[in-house]
Design a protein around this motif. Structure first.
Motif, PDB file in Angstrom:
ATOM      1  N   LEU A   1      86.560  66.454  14.549  1.00  0.00           N
ATOM      2  CA  LEU A   1      85.653  67.481  15.075  1.00  0.00           C
ATOM      3  C   LEU A   1      86.240  68.881  14.894  1.00  0.00           C
ATOM      4  O   LEU A   1      85.533  69.818  14.522  1.00  0.00           O
ATOM      5  N   ALA A   2      87.530  69.006  15.155  1.00  0.00           N
ATOM      6  CA  ALA A   2      88.186  70.311  14.997  1.00  0.00           C
ATOM      7  C   ALA A   2      88.148  70.759  13.542  1.00  0.00           C
ATOM      8  O   ALA A   2      87.926  71.940  13.254  1.00  0.00           O
ATOM      9  N   ARG A   3      88.349  69.821  12.614  1.00  0.00           N
ATOM     10  CA  ARG A   3      88.296  70.180  11.199  1.00  0.00           C
ATOM     11  C   ARG A   3      86.887  70.597  10.802  1.00  0.00           C
ATOM     12  O   ARG A   3      86.697  71.555  10.046  1.00  0.00           O
ATOM     13  N   GLN A   4      85.868  69.893  11.316  1.00  0.00           N
ATOM     14  CA  GLN A   4      84.490  70.241  10.969  1.00  0.00           C
ATOM     15  C   GLN A   4      84.112  71.612  11.516  1.00  0.00           C
ATOM     16  O   GLN A   4      83.418  72.382  10.846  1.00  0.00           O
TER      17      GLN A   4
ATOM     18  N   ASP B   1      73.005  74.950  19.995  1.00  0.00           N
ATOM     19  CA  ASP B   1      72.748  74.212  18.757  1.00  0.00           C
ATOM     20  C   ASP B   1      74.058  73.670  18.185  1.00  0.00           C
ATOM     21  O   ASP B   1      74.136  72.508  17.763  1.00  0.00           O
ATOM     22  N   PHE B   2      75.074  74.516  18.145  1.00  0.00           N
ATOM     23  CA  PHE B   2      76.368  74.079  17.618  1.00  0.00           C
ATOM     24  C   PHE B   2      76.971  72.985  18.506  1.00  0.00           C
ATOM     25  O   PHE B   2      77.540  72.011  18.022  1.00  0.00           O
ATOM     26  N   ARG B   3      76.830  73.164  19.821  1.00  0.00           N
ATOM     27  CA  ARG B   3      77.359  72.152  20.739  1.00  0.00           C
ATOM     28  C   ARG B   3      76.614  70.828  20.591  1.00  0.00           C
ATOM     29  O   ARG B   3      77.204  69.759  20.729  1.00  0.00           O
ATOM     30  N   ALA B   4      75.325  70.914  20.299  1.00  0.00           N
ATOM     31  CA  ALA B   4      74.550  69.688  20.094  1.00  0.00           C
ATOM     32  C   ALA B   4      75.061  68.920  18.877  1.00  0.00           C
ATOM     33  O   ALA B   4      75.131  67.682  18.887  1.00  0.00           O
ATOM     34  N   PHE B   5      75.424  69.656  17.831  1.00  0.00           N
ATOM     35  CA  PHE B   5      75.996  69.001  16.638  1.00  0.00           C
ATOM     36  C   PHE B   5      77.307  68.311  16.985  1.00  0.00           C
ATOM     37  O   PHE B   5      77.532  67.155  16.620  1.00  0.00           O
TER      38      PHE B   5
ATOM     39  N   ARG C   1      80.382  63.377  18.288  1.00  0.00           N
ATOM     40  CA  ARG C   1      81.190  62.646  19.274  1.00  0.00           C
ATOM     41  C   ARG C   1      80.529  61.313  19.627  1.00  0.00           C
ATOM     42  O   ARG C   1      81.210  60.285  19.744  1.00  0.00           O
ATOM     43  N   MET C   2      79.204  61.319  19.781  1.00  0.00           N
ATOM     44  CA  MET C   2      78.478  60.076  20.093  1.00  0.00           C
ATOM     45  C   MET C   2      78.614  59.054  18.971  1.00  0.00           C
ATOM     46  O   MET C   2      78.562  57.838  19.202  1.00  0.00           O
ATOM     47  N   ASN C   3      78.800  59.548  17.758  1.00  0.00           N
ATOM     48  CA  ASN C   3      78.963  58.655  16.609  1.00  0.00           C
ATOM     49  C   ASN C   3      80.393  58.147  16.456  1.00  0.00           C
ATOM     50  O   ASN C   3      80.723  57.496  15.457  1.00  0.00           O
TER      51      ASN C   3
END
Length: 311
Positions: A86-89, A68-72, A77-79
């Motif tokens: 991403l690292a900050r999020q 689930d986390f990887r899907a987020f 990344r797709m966006n």
């Protein structure tokens, strides 16, 4: 918090609100940092509402899997989101989950299995001393239609960025009470306070702006004003530097922050101690400041390749 109200179940929204309140009261984070954390959780919440088909509750947050986390992360990344964001999020999510576990709401060990995206090794791109001085001269774009006080204002802001190594937000938040002191007391990221000498060039530029500015200034209000009298927006300075780049033939890396990089790099090149530069920039860690030694090393190697007959 409107994102959470619609994207999270009430108990999860309350958990996020409690986490943000603890960041403000216990860690004394700045309003901008809190806004960034809230935005990260808002994006995660919207993703989960779509991913799970319903606004997630605390129970749902506790049962999320590594997938689930990887899907987020994959969706972000797709966006077009870069690795640094991403690292900050991911750091924001971990902070939230630590708070939830600490306060007894829920825990989820799956998050610890995620690796942060590998970040590119970025080296600051300062300007040469001559180019930095050119960029700091706002009158390059002077025209008959530009009020003298606006030219003086722009000159003062750019001089502060280069002569004092300020972030643009720090320069634009300065008050008249601050600049009347020989040393600026700056509150930067994470509410960290530092002292920065107000050099004569910066003091003169600020004095000329204050003399010409048509608006009354209270001691503890932002000193730099827009043309209608309100606080000057950072976007105005960003657009100004974009125009100066074109006029001076400078690269896209010549930004307001490049003047701060130039401040640090030129101090180091002239023998300043790295820890002094750390204090002047307001870096919490010396390792953050050490990146400027790489800039200096790269410059030395470039000069070697140009000058040595066997290079």
């Amino acid at each position: 918090m409107s994102d959470f109200a619609t994207s999270l179940a009430p108990d999860a929204a309350a958990a996020v609100q409690g986490w943000l309140a603890s960041l403000k009261s216990e860690r004394r984070m700045s309003a901008k940092t809190l806004e960034a954390y809230a935005r990260d959780l808002g994006q995660f919440a919207r993703f989960l509402a779509d991913h799970l088909g319903t606004p997630p509750s605390n129970r749902d947050l506790a049962l999320l899997t590594v997938s689930d986390f990887r899907a987020f992360m994959a969706r972000r990344r797709m966006n077009g989101v870069e690795s640094r964001t991403l690292a900050r999020q991911l750091s924001s999510l971990r902070s939230f989950y630590r708070h939830a576990e600490k306060t007894g709401l829920f825990r989820n060990p799956a998050l610890s299995a995620l690796r942060a995206p590998k970040l590119p090794h970025a080296v600051p791109k300062p300007l040469s001393p001559d180019k930095a001085k050119e960029l700091a001269k706002a009158d390059t774009l002077a025209g008959d239609e530009t009020p003298r006080w606006v030219l003086a204002r722009d000159q003062a802001v750019l001089t502060l960025l280069y002569a004092c190594g300020l972030r643009i937000s720090e320069a634009l938040s300065l008050t008249t009470a601050q600049v009347e002191q020989p040393t600026l007391t700056i509150t930067g990221k994470g509410n960290k306070t530092r002292l920065v000498p107000l050099l004569p060039a910066a003091r003169q530029a600020v004095a000329l702006y204050r003399e010409l500015c048509p608006f009354a200034m209270k001691p503890n209000e932002p000193m730099f004003r827009g043309q209608k009298g309100g606080p000057l927006n950072a976007r105005n300075i960003q657009l100004l530097i974009a125009r100066l780049r074109g006029a001076l033939g400078l690269p896209d890396t010549a930004t307001p922050h490049a003047l701060r990089h130039s401040f640090a790099t030129h101090l180091l090149a002239n023998g300043a101690d790295l820890r002094v530069i750390q204090e002047l920039l307001g870096h919490a860690s010396l390792s953050t400041t050490q990146v400027y030694t790489e800039v200096n090393r790269a410059h030395l190697l470039e000069q070697y390749r140009k000058a040595h007959p066997r290079a």
